[in-house]
Design an enzyme around this catalytic site. Structure first.
Site, PDB file in Angstrom:
ATOM      1  CD  GLU A 141       2.618  -0.778   2.913  1.00  0.00           C
ATOM      2  OE1 GLU A 141       2.228  -0.672   1.828  1.00  0.00           O
ATOM      3  OE2 GLU A 141       1.785   0.081   3.967  1.00  0.00           O
ATOM      4  CD  GLU A 238      -1.856   3.353   2.672  1.00  0.00           C
ATOM      5  OE1 GLU A 238      -1.464   2.863   3.469  1.00  0.00           O
ATOM      6  OE2 GLU A 238      -1.591   2.918   1.469  1.00  0.00           O
TER       7      GLU A 238
END
Ligand SMILES: O=C(O)[C@@H](O)C(=O)CO
Ligand code: MG
Length: 256
Positions: A141, A238
């Site tokens: 990520e 998130e």
């Protein structure tokens, strides 16, 4: 719910509850999957029971970050820390197998340069070869440098090159719209450019990373647009709730 399927990131949502109870709360709220950060202190039998009860799949867990108090944010791209990085991955894989997890997010850490890149690639190849026979994928990520100064991976093009240098299979990019917006925006074009190597999508308000109901990104437009651009997976919520998680769930109604 529309065609959008949401995953609750329990690293941020319902953190005032035990993880098994957070899974139950996610189900009640209408999420269709969950994703975790660092669940390792939670008993796997209890977590598994909550997952079986709700039927929610677990999309991901993260490898440990190292000495968090000292600012470490993963070790996989940190030369000299190879053995620890491998132990962290084995721990994540053991946990993933115990509860059933689709992906492990391998956290790169703070480093730079060609030695760090080679270290990351060697680790990812090793990790992928260990995880693939067990049906577990690898995610990497790009993070934004404002939240995590010095992080090794900050951009999709670099991540895509790393995936290619690892041979292409078993490793995908976690495309977090929050980080992407901070690191230059142009989110939909970037998503389209790297679509083939994207394995998960996340979102939160920018700049404050709270509920996706305000701020720079119009999620009512953005998320359906990513579907039109070819995304078929879950959208990982998130974000850090401004107050109690349940109170802040109104953003979901715009997608019903
Ligand atoms: O975006 C994030 O911060 C996360 O997806 C994560 O896994 C850890 O930093
Ligand atoms: Mg993220």
């Amino acid at each position: 719910m529309s065609d959008l399927r949401f995953s609750a990131n329990l690293g941020f949502l319902w953190t005032d509850r035990s993880l098994p109870d957070a899974v139950r709360a996610a189900k009640v709220a209408g999420f269709e999957a969950v994703e975790l950060h660092w669940p390792y202190e939670t008993d796997t039998a209890q977590l598994k029971a909550a997952l079986a009860e709700t039927g929610l799949p677990v999309l991901g867990v993260n490898t440990l970050r190292g000495d968090v108090a000292a600012g470490e944010f993963g070790l996989a791209a940190v030369p000299g820390r190879e053995e620890e990085a491998r132990r962290y991955f084995e721990r994540a894989l053991g946990y993933a197998e115990a509860i059933g997890v689709a992906n492990i997010h391998v956290m790169a850490g703070k480093s730079e340069g060609t030695a760090a890149r080679q270290c990351f690639i060697d680790h990812l190849r090793w990790a992928r070869d260990l995880a693939a026979p067990k049906g577990v994928g690898i995610l990497i990520e790009p993070l934004n440098l404002r939240d995590v100064p010095g992080y090794f991976l900050t951009d999709c093009a670099a991540a895509a090159d790393i995936v290619a240098d690892c041979g292409g299979s078993g490793i995908r990019i976690m495309f977090d719209c929050y980080h992407m917006q901070i690191m230059g925006g142009d989110i939909v074009s970037r998503f389209q450019r790297f679509r083939d190597v994207i394995g998960h999508v996340q979102f939160a308000a920018v700049p404050d990373r709270t509920e996706p109901d305000h701020g720079e990104l119009d999620h009512a437009w953005l998320l359906p647009e990513l579907l039109r651009a070819g995304w078929h997976g879950f959208f990982g919520a998130e974000y850090k709730p401004r107050g109690k998680t349940d109170i802040g769930l109104n953003w979901m109604t715009q997608f019903r």
